[in-house]
Design an enzyme around this catalytic site. Structure first.
Site, PDB file in Angstrom:
ATOM      1  N   ARG A   5      13.689  12.848   0.619  1.00  0.00           N
ATOM      2  CA  ARG A   5      13.514  12.698  -0.836  1.00  0.00           C
ATOM      3  C   ARG A   5      12.882  13.945  -1.439  1.00  0.00           C
ATOM      4  NH1 ARG A   5      10.305   7.774  -2.792  1.00  0.00           N
ATOM      5  NH2 ARG A   5      10.957   8.829  -4.688  1.00  0.00           N
ATOM      6  N   LYS A  14      11.134  19.625  -6.966  1.00  0.00           N
ATOM      7  CA  LYS A  14      11.656  18.268  -7.214  1.00  0.00           C
ATOM      8  C   LYS A  14      11.084  17.705  -8.515  1.00  0.00           C
ATOM      9  CE  LYS A  14       9.589  14.646  -5.231  1.00  0.00           C
ATOM     10  NZ  LYS A  14       9.176  13.426  -5.934  1.00  0.00           N
ATOM     11  N   ASN A  15       9.763  17.816  -8.688  1.00  0.00           N
ATOM     12  CA  ASN A  15       9.133  17.135  -9.826  1.00  0.00           C
ATOM     13  C   ASN A  15       9.352  17.849 -11.154  1.00  0.00           C
ATOM     14  OD1 ASN A  15       8.378  15.132  -8.166  1.00  0.00           O
ATOM     15  ND2 ASN A  15       6.202  15.675  -8.058  1.00  0.00           N
ATOM     16  N   ARG A  41       0.435   2.047 -10.142  1.00  0.00           N
ATOM     17  CA  ARG A  41       1.145   2.975 -11.021  1.00  0.00           C
ATOM     18  C   ARG A  41       1.741   2.320 -12.280  1.00  0.00           C
ATOM     19  NH1 ARG A  41       4.653   7.101  -7.593  1.00  0.00           N
ATOM     20  NH2 ARG A  41       4.310   8.428  -9.376  1.00  0.00           N
ATOM     21  N   CYS A  49       4.168   0.739  -6.053  1.00  0.00           N
ATOM     22  CA  CYS A  49       4.769   1.569  -5.020  1.00  0.00           C
ATOM     23  C   CYS A  49       3.724   1.860  -3.950  1.00  0.00           C
ATOM     24  CB  CYS A  49       5.386   2.837  -5.585  1.00  0.00           C
ATOM     25  SG  CYS A  49       4.210   4.130  -5.901  1.00  0.00           S
ATOM     26  N   ASP A  70      -0.736  15.562  -4.523  1.00  0.00           N
ATOM     27  CA  ASP A  70       0.457  15.648  -3.670  1.00  0.00           C
ATOM     28  C   ASP A  70       0.253  16.554  -2.452  1.00  0.00           C
ATOM     29  OD1 ASP A  70       1.719  13.932  -5.377  1.00  0.00           O
ATOM     30  OD2 ASP A  70       2.958  15.440  -6.372  1.00  0.00           O
TER      31      ASP A  70
END
Ligand code: EPZ
Length: 431
Positions: free
Chosen positions: A408, A22-23, A131, A126, A316
């Site tokens: 997500r 994803k990233n 952030r 968030c 993560d």
């Protein structure tokens, strides 16, 4: 709203495919704005964040299409997406969209580099912390952009184009490095990025930009040098495998015991996390087409970890590792150094019976907790999946709410774990 029901106690056996990252997919898609030609991305994961970014890019005039199925392609192969930004029709990224996905703020860089202007909403805070984007803006200012904040929007202008410069990040930032790479690729002259992020997703973006005609050296190290070019072309690029998904399923196997081949996974993308897992008593064997993860019977050993930029232990994977440590044979400490507020999973893990004490940015985890299923929910995708890992080892039934967080970032989570023997099921439209 969907929920996921897990009945704990099954060990995991078999194999499951690791999707594209994803990233990496998100910044690669954003890089399509840099060229009038078509960028074709292969192995794109089927995730709601990817779909949302297609919509966001569409709003700027990018035609984004998912290719049809090809011969030999299975449901598990990633998708091929073509992105064509022939004409940018709108240089504004509105609050409604940017606030739903922080990474979309990064459109500011290619838009500014190609169009000489961009108006992008500030993303706001968030669930994992404040952030800020100050370092991203600093990088663009170094390249000659004039930046103003107007009614919640960053208005960036470079009517005569960007100019190469030295960008020295005081702190490692993945997004800052992505932004600097994209902007500098079309700047006039040479840019040096110092203290650059070395994450594999940064290297993947750089490799794609090089295929598009950019002149970049040093990606994957702390100093990247970019010689700007006047225009970039289209390219084909395959998204690298998701190291966070890999680490997550490796921790799930460590948690339940068993033997699972993580297909397509690459050990070099998460060596520090694999080393920690090995210390915890898990056997890790690289194979030709992936990584085999095994734990047979023995106790889970406690290991202390500190999160750090790549090649360190990734933030993560912090929540997932904490779930594993709740079942370790002793106590451990987990030190979060990247985000100031990334412990939202602690209270939910406690609902399952975990004993964790927070002391600033350090979590003290008491091992060998008896976990018992319960209804839980989380505020971000990595926290949500840590609850799934805990639930796999808990007695009885856990209901994970707010499944949209999982959607997500984890493609077909319940199918992948289900085919390895987990008792996991998605309950549609309830809760
Ligand atoms: C990326 O976020 C990832 N997101 C995050 O993954 C990941 O946790 C993070 O990198 C760190 O590895 C994507 O790739 C889409 P940073 P990013 O800029 O780029 C501070 C997930 O779960 N900072 O490297 O936003 C910042 O507050 C997500 O998939 C500033 O102070 O992270 C943080 O403390 C969550 N000023 C640190 O730097 C800035 O201008 C690192 O953030 C920018 C960042």
């Amino acid at each position: 709203m969907d929920r996921i029901r897990i009945i704990g106690g099954q060990s995991l056996k078999g194999s499951l495919p690791i999707s594209g990252a994803k990233n990496a997919a998100l910044p690669l898609m954003i890089a399509s704005i840099l060229t009038r030609e078509t960028l074709t991305l292969h192995n794109v994961p089927r995730l709601s964040d990817v779909r949302l970014l297609m919509r966001i890019l569409g709003n700027h005039g990018v035609d984004a299409a998912i290719s049809g199925k090809r011969l030999g392609q299975s449901e598990e192969s990633g998708e091929t997406i073509t992105l064509s930004a022939r004409d940018i029709v709108d240089t504004t990224a509105p609050y409604e969209l940017v606030s739903r996905m922080r990474a979309s703020f990064w459109v500011i860089a290619p838009m500014l580099a190609r169009m000489g202007e961009a108006r992008v909403s500030l993303p706001g805070g968030c669930a994992i912390g404040t952030r800020p984007v100050d370092l991203l803006l600093m990088a663009l200012e170094k390249l000659g952009a004039e930046i103003e904040i107007d009614a919640g929007y960053v208005v960036a202008k470079a009517p005569k184009g960007l100019k190469g410069s030295t960008i020295d990040f005081p702190k490692v930032t993945v997004g800052g490095t992505h932004v600097a790479l994209m902007a500098a690729s079309l700047a006039d002259g040479t840019t040096i990025i110092k203290n650059a992020a070395q994450e594999p997703e940064v290297t993947d973006l750089a490799e794609c930009l090089i295929k598009m005609g950019a002149r970049i050296e040093g990606a994957g190290t702390s100093q990247i040098v970019i010689d700007g070019v006047a225009r970039l072309d289209g390219a084909h690029h395959t998204v690298l495998p998701d190291r966070i998904e890999t680490g997550t399923y490796a921790m799930a196997v460590a948690m339940t015991g068993g033997n699972v081949l993580l297909e397509n996974a690459r050990p070099d993308l998460l060596q520090s996390a694999l080393d920690v897992l090995a210390q915890s008593g898990t056997t890790i064997t690289p194979e030709a087409n992936g990584i085999r993860i095994m734990r047979n019977g023995g106790d889970i050993q406690p290991v202390d970890v500190t999160t750090a930029p790549f090649p360190g232990f990734p933030t993560d994977l912090q929540a997932q590792f904490m779930a594993l440590m709740t079942r370790a044979n002793g106590s451990s400490t987990i030190h979060e150094t990247i985000f100031e507020n990334r412990f939202m999973h602690v209270q939910e893990l406690a609902r399952l019976g975990a004993q964790i004490r927070l002391d600033g940015d350090v979590a003290h985890v008491q091992g060998k907790s008896r976990l018992k299923g319960a209804p839980v929910m989380a505020t971000d995708l990595r926290a949500s999946v840590s609850l799934v890992i805990a639930a796999l080892a808990a007695e009885g039934t856990t209901l994970v709410n707010r499944v949209y967080h999982l959607d997500r970032g984890f493609e077909a989570l319940e199918k992948k774990l289900g085919r390895c023997g987990a008792a996991i099921e998605r309950l549609s439209g309830e809760g």
